[in-house]
Design a protein around this motif. Structure first.
Motif, short mmCIF file in Angstrom:
data_model
loop_
_atom_site.label_atom_id
_atom_site.label_comp_id
_atom_site.label_asym_id
_atom_site.label_seq_id
_atom_site.Cartn_x
_atom_site.Cartn_y
_atom_site.Cartn_z
N LEU A 26 -4.60 52.23 -122.49
CA LEU A 26 -5.67 53.45 -122.29
C LEU A 26 -5.76 54.21 -121.11
O LEU A 26 -6.47 55.21 -120.97
N ARG A 27 -5.54 53.79 -119.54
CA ARG A 27 -5.66 54.57 -118.47
C ARG A 27 -5.04 55.65 -118.33
O ARG A 27 -5.50 56.51 -117.88
N GLU A 47 -4.28 61.37 -118.83
CA GLU A 47 -3.28 62.66 -119.99
C GLU A 47 -4.48 63.41 -120.69
O GLU A 47 -3.83 65.08 -120.46
N THR A 48 -5.74 63.16 -121.22
CA THR A 48 -6.48 63.81 -121.65
C THR A 48 -6.76 64.44 -121.00
O THR A 48 -7.75 65.90 -120.73
N THR A 49 -7.33 64.11 -120.12
CA THR A 49 -8.32 65.08 -118.19
C THR A 49 -7.73 65.79 -117.74
O THR A 49 -8.13 66.85 -117.88
N LYS A 50 -5.99 66.20 -117.62
CA LYS A 50 -5.09 66.39 -117.20
C LYS A 50 -4.83 68.15 -118.04
O LYS A 50 -5.14 69.23 -118.18
N THR A 51 -4.97 67.62 -119.76
CA THR A 51 -4.66 68.26 -120.59
C THR A 51 -5.72 69.27 -120.80
O THR A 51 -5.51 70.98 -120.73
N ALA A 52 -7.16 68.58 -120.28
CA ALA A 52 -8.88 69.33 -120.38
C ALA A 52 -8.50 70.48 -119.17
O ALA A 52 -9.09 71.52 -119.66
N LYS A 53 -8.06 69.93 -118.75
CA LYS A 53 -8.19 70.53 -116.93
C LYS A 53 -7.33 71.80 -116.98
O LYS A 53 -7.85 73.54 -117.02
N ALA A 54 -6.15 71.81 -117.71
CA ALA A 54 -5.20 72.46 -118.09
C ALA A 54 -5.81 74.03 -118.62
O ALA A 54 -5.24 75.08 -118.27
#
Length: 274
Positions: free
Chosen positions: A253-254, A259-266
Motif C-alpha cells: 500500500l505504501r 506511485e499515485t502521488t507521483k502520477t498526480a504530480k506529473a
C-alpha cells in the motif's frame, strides 16, 4: 396595406362595421386591419401581468392569440360590444400561459389554479381582518380543505428554481460560492471504497493461505481462533501468518500511494506546462 392605413384610428362604429364584414367574409385583409386596431388593447392588458421572469413580448403574443379567437367567435346577437367579449378572452389566454408555462417545477394543475386565488384571498382577508389570515380562514373563504391550501402554499415555492451552479457572494471581497457548495457534503463512503480498491490491488502480494486468513479475520470478522478452526491451524500459527500478511500489505500500500502521488504530480506539471 400602406403605412397610412396601419396607423389609422377607427371610430367605434367603423370597428363594428369591420367586425361584421369580417364575420361574413373572413377576409384576411380585414383581419389584419382589426388586429392592428386592437393591438394597443392587447398591449395594455399584457402590461398588467408582467412580473418576475414573464416577458412582456411573450404575453403580447399570447394576447394576440386571444384577440384572433375573439374575432372568430364573436357573435353580436348577444347584444354586447366586441371589447366586452374580447377582453376576458385575451386575459384568459394570458392567465393560462402564466399558469402552464412559467412554473420552473411541474406541479398539478389544481395547484396552479388555486395559487393565484389564495394570493387574492390573503390580501382581501388581511384588509378585512386587520391581521394575517389563518389557513382555516383561507380555506373557508375559498371553499376548499385546509390540506389543499397548505399543499398549494408549499408547492408555490416551486414557482421558480435556481441552478445548483448559481453563484452567491461568500465574503466582502467579492469571492463567490455556488449553491452546490452549500448543500454538498463530504461522503465518507467514497474514501472507504477507494481504500478497499487499493487493498484489493495489494492482495496480489499474499500467497493463498495468507489471503484466506485476511479474508476470514477482516472481511468475515472472525477471531483468530475461529479462523484457525476453519483452516485446521492453531491460533498462534494464524496470528503469526496474519502479522506477516499485514506487513506485506502495508508495504504494498505504501508503494501504491507513492506511485499515485507521483502520477498526480506529473499530471499537474503537464497541465501547468500547457
Amino acid at each position: 396595406m400602406t403605412g397610412q392605413s396601419r396607423k389609422r384610428k377607427y371610430s367605434p362604429e367603423e370597428l363594428r362595421q369591420l367586425i361584421d364584414l369580417y364575420r361574413q367574409t373572413r377576409d384576411e385583409s380585414l383581419q389584419e386591419q382589426l388586429v392592428t386596431a386592437y393591438t394597443p388593447l392587447v398591449e395594455t392588458l399584457a402590461k398588467k401581468f408582467v412580473r418576475g421572469q414573464v416577458m412582456y413580448e411573450d404575453l403580447v403574443q399570447v394576447g394576440m392569440i386571444g384577440l384572433l379567437a375573439s374575432l372568430r367567435r364573436f357573435d353580436p346577437s348577444f347584444d354586447r360590444t366586441f371589447e366586452s367579449f374580447a377582453i376576458p378572452t385575451i386575459v384568459g389566454e394570458i392567465k393560462r400561459y402564466i399558469r402552464d408555462k412559467t412554473w420552473s417545477v411541474h406541479v398539478p394543475r389544481r395547484v396552479k389554479e388555486l395559487s393565484p386565488k389564495i394570493k387574492r384571498v390573503v390580501d382581501e382577508l388581511t384588509a378585512k381582518l386587520q391581521r394575517s389570515p389563518q389557513i382555516s380562514d383561507i380555506a373557508s373563504c375559498l371553499g376548499v380543505t385546509e390540506e389543499a391550501v397548505l399543499e398549494t402554499l408549499e408547492m408555490g415555492r416551486s414557482y421558480h428554481s435556481l441552478s445548483m451552479d448559481s453563484e452567491l457572494e461568500a465574503d466582502n471581497e467579492g469571492n463567490t460560492i455556488t449553491l452546490l457548495d452549500l448543500v454538498g457534503q463530504q461522503e465518507a463512503g467514497y474514501g472507504q471504497v477507494e481504500q478497499n480498491l487499493m487493498l484489493d490491488r495489494a492482495l496480489h502480494v499474499l500467497d493463498k493461505r495468507e489471503k484466506e486468513i485476511i479474508h476470514l479475520t477482516f472481511y468475515q470478522n472472525l477471531s483468530q481462533k475461529q479462523a484457525g478452526d476453519i483452516m485446521g491451524m492453531s491460533q498462534m500459527h494464524i496470528s503469526r501468518l496474519q502479522r506477516r500478511a499485514l506487513g506485506k500489505l502495508r508495504e504494498a500500500l505504501r508503494l501504491e500511494q507513492l506511485e499515485t502521488t507521483k502520477t498526480a504530480k506529473a499530471a499537474k506539471s503537464a497541465k501547468t506546462a500547457t
